[in-house]
Design an enzyme around this catalytic site. Sequence first.
Site, mmCIF file in Angstrom:
data_model
loop_
_atom_site.group_PDB
_atom_site.id
_atom_site.type_symbol
_atom_site.label_atom_id
_atom_site.label_comp_id
_atom_site.label_asym_id
_atom_site.label_seq_id
_atom_site.Cartn_x
_atom_site.Cartn_y
_atom_site.Cartn_z
ATOM 1 N N SER A 1 36.922 17.935 61.508
ATOM 2 C CA SER A 1 36.548 18.906 60.691
ATOM 3 C C SER A 1 37.354 19.809 59.702
ATOM 4 O O SER A 1 36.718 20.174 58.991
ATOM 5 C CB SER A 1 36.838 19.709 61.827
ATOM 6 O OG SER A 1 36.286 19.329 63.108
ATOM 7 N N HIS B 1 41.667 22.586 60.512
ATOM 8 C CA HIS B 1 40.373 23.347 59.815
ATOM 9 C C HIS B 1 40.396 24.670 58.871
ATOM 10 O O HIS B 1 40.800 24.249 57.321
ATOM 11 C CB HIS B 1 39.970 24.171 60.536
ATOM 12 C CG HIS B 1 38.753 23.612 61.542
ATOM 13 N ND1 HIS B 1 38.123 24.128 62.703
ATOM 14 C CD2 HIS B 1 38.389 21.824 62.324
ATOM 15 C CE1 HIS B 1 37.766 23.534 64.229
ATOM 16 N NE2 HIS B 1 38.325 21.875 62.853
#
Length: 294
Positions: free
Chosen positions: A195, A241
């Site tokens: 991610s 993230h």
Amino acid sequence: MTTQPPMPPAQPEQPDAGAVPTCYRHPDRETYVKCQRCERPICPDCMREAAVGHQCVECVREANRGVRQARAVFGGGHVTSPRVTYTLLAVNILAYLAEVVSTDWVLNTFAMQSYRVGLLGEWWRLITSAFLHAPPTGGGFGLTHILFNMWALYAVGPELERRLGALRFAALYLISAIGGSIGVYLLGISAVGASGAIYGLFGALFVVSKRLGYDPRGVLWLIGINVVLTFLLPGISWQGHLGGLVTGSLVAVAFAYAPEKNRSLVQWGGAGAILAVLVLLVAVFPPSLFLVGG
């Protein structure tokens, strides 16, 4: 006194009109085909397809020297097939299969764990964790984790690879992955998943769209929806993230906004500087800095 008339000049030997022509590179091979440029006889091994007829190896090589090689928009090599994207997909899938076979060993050895990176010096976790995902038997996302990340890589990767070139795209992905791991290192405890790198690609796609004059609102919607999901769904590492998004955006700025003069030097210098800062953050600060109050 008598004098002899001058002798006529020697005439060059004329080739036998009935001689069988042979390849200029392979004299033992008979051929009746000539190069369209230099007209030397060429055998099938020395023939190269041309617009009209065939040419010899040397003529083709000489012609290619004057042909300007195609380049990507931002200076990288021309990409016809996004091989780096496909390679990254394959590595992630293979790593996931390794998790299925030996979940505990793979996660304990390669997953991102802040205290192991900072206190035990297991630096490889900063990059290996970006190729691991939640195991199918581990609860939470399970198979959905890798499916979403691989779909995003497949959807976004080829476009960026064609714009940046293979080497620059690979650097963007890997540095973004490290940036995501640094986010976990400073602000979290442990995490796995691509991610961070994927968010880096999202940020890069926004930067590239702006640089090329495209409407970036679609990319903003994509980023916004994923940010909302990051905080709504449990078990998602917002730290990874955030680190990947910021890092990927900065690397993309270095690649997309480098001046024409000395472009490659500026691009790789900028990417190297960002990587150096990431390494410095790990070397200087303790793990989970803000969670433990330094």
